[in-house]
Scaffold this active site. Structure first.
Site, PDB file in Angstrom:
ATOM      1  CB  CYS A 213     -12.349 -13.387 -54.430  1.00 45.18           C
ATOM      2  SG  CYS A 213     -14.116 -12.847 -54.429  1.00 45.18           S
TER       3      CYS A 213
ATOM      4  CB  CYS B 223     -14.436 -11.506 -57.228  1.00 44.43           C
ATOM      5  SG  CYS B 223     -14.737 -11.208 -55.652  1.00 44.43           S
ATOM      6  CG  ASP B 224     -11.321 -12.480 -59.660  1.00 36.29           C
ATOM      7  OD1 ASP B 224     -11.896 -11.315 -60.009  1.00 36.29           O
ATOM      8  OD2 ASP B 224     -10.353 -12.538 -58.983  1.00 36.29           O
TER       9      ASP B 224
END
Ligand code: NDP
Length: 475
Positions: free
Chosen positions: A177, A180-181
């Protein structure tokens, strides 16, 4: 001539008998000898006329049609509410809208379905019993529910590489992801694995953060659309390396530090972003309905009907070809209409609806306590390091769907355990120094502190059960 005809007649009868026996055996094996009839079921189990499992574009579109037709519709949101769209950034091919955040599409579709009365449950469905009708849904909290119709819209989950080091460093530099990261990889060197649109998109999402982004494509060409491939060329920090597959991922125990490729060469890198396609989430029905050779839920031609009456499927769980949000939404609409027709044809009329009303399942609205946000290093020291109570810290990032999914569960636990544990949140994009000091490399990470010392943590996809076990482990 006559004996010939007789022979053919015998043959036809024998074939029909074999077919009948095979059908009987199939039914016996699957114990689907029931004929669905809609009445108020015996017992006191709560009832759902239309249960939708999954809350991506397919599930939400089905919910809109169910609720708008005034059918009591419950959507089980699943471990990743909103599904894959919430892990993308801008989408440009949602018809009727120029360019919109995937997360926004989901937010609007959810509100629209809710405005017509669709209900949403955070309970996870762990199994479905199809042996008797109405069907029985089992939830992770041990509740059983009766459902007259079910739409499976559980989508697909990111594939893994299955190479040494991948599991060990999952959440410590290996992730699927980027949205997200990516902020954890400021000025770092990373690789993105895959040659499709998702890989191209992940590489672009990393541009504002990472120093060098190498796209590892296993073949000698990318299958991403021309427009996405062209966009990659706009950024000098993105390189594409063909005929390259990861053989191993290595690290220092805490973080990824490098990879080796199939040809024996190694690369010193800090992050591995996977974008190698998805596996359809068919588990809930794989032993009760017909599955295609591609491991998708098989549909009756031209419909969203599975091989079991009253059970429908929509979206990526049925689609190995298009896998587009718009297609999933269209499938969801068709599944909703198929379910409504089924209810009508099997006796779901107004009088039954009235008799059922005391038995209808209404997802519990549990008390929640909003988490306070830590805004400075000093506040972190005062509240977490010198806290009188054990403190659970939710390290999250903006645009992190797993963080969004976990927040209601954290707020519920904060209300339930008020006075015995303090639960706070830290946005790692605003306070990267704290994330660095505590070697937080994935969002969400929930870390439990006692007397200023971290005693436990969990990262990545955390189930509500695992979260509760973590939060309640020390008081
Ligand atoms: P795809 O199936 O299209 O691509 C998967 C990629 O991963 C392929 O390049 C494949 O290689 C590679 N791959 C698969 N397994 C491995 C492995 N073990 N090791 C290395 N590489 C591997 O999946 P996507 O998720 O990219 O896209 C799915 C669908 O969603 C597509 O229809 C796409 O168009 C759509 N999509 C659209 C977007 C947009 O419009 N902006 C954004 C994201 C997705 P190979 O080619 O050799 O098989």
């Amino acid at each position: 001539m006559f004996t010939h005809r007789l022979k053919y007649t015998y043959l036809a009868i024998a074939s029909a008998l074999i077919l009948l026996a095979a059908t009987g055996l199939w039914q016996l094996l699957h114990k689907n000898t029931h004929t669905p009839t809609i009445t108020v079921p015996a017992g006191d189990q709560s009832v759902i006329p239309l249960a939708i499992i999954g809350s991506g574009p397919a599930g939400l579109s089905a919910a809109l049609y169910g609720a708008r037709a005034k059918i009591h519709t419950v959507v089980f949101e699943g471990p990743q509410p909103g599904g894959q769209l919430t892990t993308t950034s801008l989408i440009e091919n949602w018809p009727g809208v120029g360019s919109i955040l995937g997360k926004k599409v989901i937010e609007v579709a959810r509100e629209q379905a809710a405005s017509f009365g669709a209900l949403f449950s955070t309970e996870e469905i762990v199994s479905i019993d199809t042996k008797t009708y109405p069907y029985t849904l089992h939830t992770s909290s041990g509740t059983t529910l009766s459902a007259f119709t079910i739409i499976l819209a559980t989508g697909a989950s990111p594939k893994r590489l299955n190479v040494p080091g991948e599991d060990e460093y999952w959440g410590k530099g290996v992730t699927s992801c980027a949205v997200c990261d990516a902020p954890f990889f400021k000025d770092k060197n990373v690789v993105v694995v895959g040659g499709g649109d998702s890989a191209a998109e992940e590489a672009l999402q990393l541009v504002p953060f990472a120093k060098n982004i190498t796209l590892l494509v296993r073949g000698d060409s990318m299958r991403a659309s021309a427009i996405m491939q062209a966009r990659l060329k706009d950024y000098p920090q993105i390189a594409v390396r063909y005929n390259s597959a990861i053989a191993t991922i290595s690290g220092d125990g805490l973080h990824v530090t490098g990879i080796t490729l199939g040809d024996g060469t190694s690369m010193a890198i800090d992050g591995v972003f996977l974008a190698i396609g998805h596996t359809p989430n068919i588990n809930l029905l794989k032993n009760s309905v017909t599955i295609t050779p591609q491991d998708l839920i098989a549909l009756q031609p031209g419909t969203q009907k599975t091989s079991l009456p009253g059970i429908f499927a929509a979206g990526d769980v049925t689609d190995g070809r298009y896998r587009q949000a718009g297609v999933a939404s269209g499938d969801g609409i068709k599944a909703g209409l198929d379910a409504l027709e089924f209810l009508r044809e099997h006796g779901y009329i107004d009088t039954i609806a009235v008799k059922l009303s005391p038995r209808l399942y209404n997802p519990a609205k549990l008390a929640r306590k909003p988490l306070e946000s830590i805004e400075s290093e000093q506040q972190f020291t005062d509240r977490v390091v010198h806290g009188a109570l054990p403190v659970a810290v939710d390290f999250y990032s903006d645009y992190c769907p797993s963080c969004d999914a976990l927040l209601p569960h954290l707020e519920r636990l904060a209300a339930a355990h008020d006075g015995s544990i303090d639960i706070v949140k830290v946005n790692i994009m605003h306070l990267p120094s704290i994330a660095k000091a505590y070697t937080v490399t994935a969002a969400p990470t929930i870390a439990l502190f006692e007397n200023g010392t971290e005693i436990q943590r969990k990262s990545g996809s955390i189930t509500p059960e695992a979260l509760e076990a973590l939060i309640t482990s020390k008081h």
